[in-house]
Design an enzyme around this catalytic site. Structure first.
Site, PDB file in Angstrom:
ATOM      1  N   TYR A 163       0.837  -1.196   0.000  1.00  0.00           N
ATOM      2  CA  TYR A 163       0.000   0.000   0.000  1.00  0.00           C
ATOM      3  C   TYR A 163       0.879   1.257   0.000  1.00  0.00           C
ATOM      4  CZ  TYR A 163      -3.599  -3.457   0.547  1.00  0.00           C
ATOM      5  OH  TYR A 163      -4.412  -4.535   0.324  1.00  0.00           O
ATOM      6  N   ARG A 189       3.193  -1.570  10.880  1.00  0.00           N
ATOM      7  CA  ARG A 189       3.311  -2.886  10.247  1.00  0.00           C
ATOM      8  C   ARG A 189       4.162  -2.753   8.993  1.00  0.00           C
ATOM      9  NH1 ARG A 189      -1.169  -7.512   8.368  1.00  0.00           N
ATOM     10  NH2 ARG A 189       0.134  -9.204   9.130  1.00  0.00           N
TER      11      ARG A 189
HETATM   12  C1  LIG Z   1      -9.416 -10.240   3.081  1.00  0.00           C
HETATM   13  C2  LIG Z   1      -8.124  -9.839   3.758  1.00  0.00           C
HETATM   14  C3  LIG Z   1      -8.042  -8.578   4.316  1.00  0.00           C
HETATM   15  C4  LIG Z   1      -6.861  -8.153   4.948  1.00  0.00           C
HETATM   16  N1  LIG Z   1      -6.812  -6.921   5.491  1.00  0.00           N
HETATM   17  C5  LIG Z   1      -5.668  -6.502   6.089  1.00  0.00           C
HETATM   18  C6  LIG Z   1      -5.596  -5.226   6.691  1.00  0.00           C
HETATM   19  O1  LIG Z   1      -6.544  -4.448   6.704  1.00  0.00           O
HETATM   20  N2  LIG Z   1      -4.430  -4.887   7.261  1.00  0.00           N
HETATM   21  C7  LIG Z   1      -3.342  -5.704   7.294  1.00  0.00           C
HETATM   22  O2  LIG Z   1      -2.310  -5.331   7.819  1.00  0.00           O
HETATM   23  N3  LIG Z   1      -3.405  -6.928   6.714  1.00  0.00           N
HETATM   24  C8  LIG Z   1      -4.529  -7.331   6.142  1.00  0.00           C
HETATM   25  N4  LIG Z   1      -4.581  -8.588   5.561  1.00  0.00           N
HETATM   26  C9  LIG Z   1      -3.422  -9.434   5.658  1.00  0.00           C
HETATM   27  C10 LIG Z   1      -3.525 -10.328   6.878  1.00  0.00           C
HETATM   28  O3  LIG Z   1      -3.337  -9.555   8.029  1.00  0.00           O
HETATM   29  C11 LIG Z   1      -2.458 -11.392   6.778  1.00  0.00           C
HETATM   30  O4  LIG Z   1      -2.807 -12.209   5.770  1.00  0.00           O
HETATM   31  C12 LIG Z   1      -2.369 -12.223   8.038  1.00  0.00           C
HETATM   32  O5  LIG Z   1      -1.721 -11.408   8.947  1.00  0.00           O
HETATM   33  C13 LIG Z   1      -1.630 -13.513   7.720  1.00  0.00           C
HETATM   34  O6  LIG Z   1      -0.640 -13.740   8.640  1.00  0.00           O
HETATM   35  P1  LIG Z   1       0.895 -13.360   8.366  1.00  0.00           P
HETATM   36  O7  LIG Z   1       0.995 -11.907   8.720  1.00  0.00           O
HETATM   37  O8  LIG Z   1       1.591 -14.232   9.336  1.00  0.00           O
HETATM   38  O9  LIG Z   1       1.242 -13.641   6.964  1.00  0.00           O
HETATM   39  C14 LIG Z   1      -5.755  -9.010   4.985  1.00  0.00           C
HETATM   40  C15 LIG Z   1      -5.864 -10.298   4.411  1.00  0.00           C
HETATM   41  C16 LIG Z   1      -7.026 -10.705   3.810  1.00  0.00           C
HETATM   42  C17 LIG Z   1      -7.092 -12.082   3.210  1.00  0.00           C
END
Ligand SMILES: Cc1cc2nc3c(=O)[nH]c(=O)nc-3n(C[C@H](O)[C@H](O)[C@H](O)COP(=O)(O)O)c2cc1C
Length: 234
Positions: free
Chosen positions: A116, A163
């Protein structure tokens, strides 16, 4: 996505934060500018989305049209003028202030990850600017650090997080040399006394190792720790 401006939205969020606090919880809001991961139909007057450079993301965004939702290719963005950047910093500042003072959040996480706007400025795949916000690591990190300083000024570091996602391919993000970039970013963040730095290892929601994108997270942690003023424990 939800907004955090206008009385109606703030009143709505108040109910959410109260419900969390009533049950002894704490809640941070994540502040987000999507930059180029958008579509003209989501923009005021159907104008192009904004980005560091006019490079279209090879990804999709969600759009509801005539009541039907679907994922559609993102639109070609226009490059932000340098004069517009202070306004974006101010938007983050105001949103952080509203979140805590009007909506009852305990703090704010700045979304600097997942391809983003702030991540688009950080990385070479999306930032081809030749002003103070592009080129060197210091220049590409400038907007993220300006946003962080503004939000920390409003809330105090203990109420602020960020983040980051050094190597995620999410939303077509890529950088030629992420290790020194993110070590620089966390060294700068370390002096701000933040609540936390939230780092996504590997691909967001995917494998922790991304082919062709090695990254040393222990070295990143060390870069944060060794800088004077860093919060203990990270
Ligand atoms: C539909 C969807 C919406 C998400 N929205 C956000 C968000 O608003 N902010 C963000 O930081 N990550 C967002 N994510 C990413 C998730 O936070 C991330 O996939 C999750 O943390 C997976 O764990 P990881 O961080 O260990 O990969 C989104 C993921 C999906 C599938």
């Amino acid at each position: 996505m939800p907004g955090l401006y206008g009385t109606e939205q703030l009143d709505g969020w108040k109910q959410v934060t109260k419900a969390v606090h009533d049950r002894g919880g704490r809640i941070f809001v994540q502040l987000w500018h999507v930059g180029r991961v958008s579509h003209v139909d989501l923009q005021p007057d159907g104008k192009p989305p904004v980005a560091p450079s006019a490079i279209t993301a090879k990804t999709k965004t969600y759009l509801i049209k005539d009541g039907v939702g679907s994922f559609v290719p993102t639109s070609e963005p226009r490059a932000l003028d340098p004069e517009e950047l202070p306004g974006i910093v101010q938007d983050f500042r105001h949103a952080a202030r509203n979140a805590v003072t009007s909506a009852g959040f305990d703090g704010a996480e700045v979304h600097g990850a997942n391809g983003y706007l702030l991540d688009q400025f950080l990385k070479t795949g999306t930032n081809q600017r030749n002003d103070d916000y592009g080129g060197s690591i210091e220049n590409r990190a400038r907007l993220t650090l300006e946003v962080m300083r503004a939000v920390v000024e409003e809330l105090g570091g203990h109420r602020v997080g960020i983040r980051l996602s050094p190597v995620t391919p999410a939303n077509d993000a890529s950088d030629a040399d992420p290790q020194p970039l993110f070590e620089y970013v966390v060294r700068e963040l370390a002096g701000m006394g933040l609540a936390y730095v939230h780092v996504i290892e590997g691909a967001t929601g995917g494998p922790r190792e991304v082919e062709g994108r090695p990254f040393d997270y222990a070295a990143l942690r060390q870069a944060y720790r060794t800088r004077a003023g860093a919060a203990p424990g990270w």
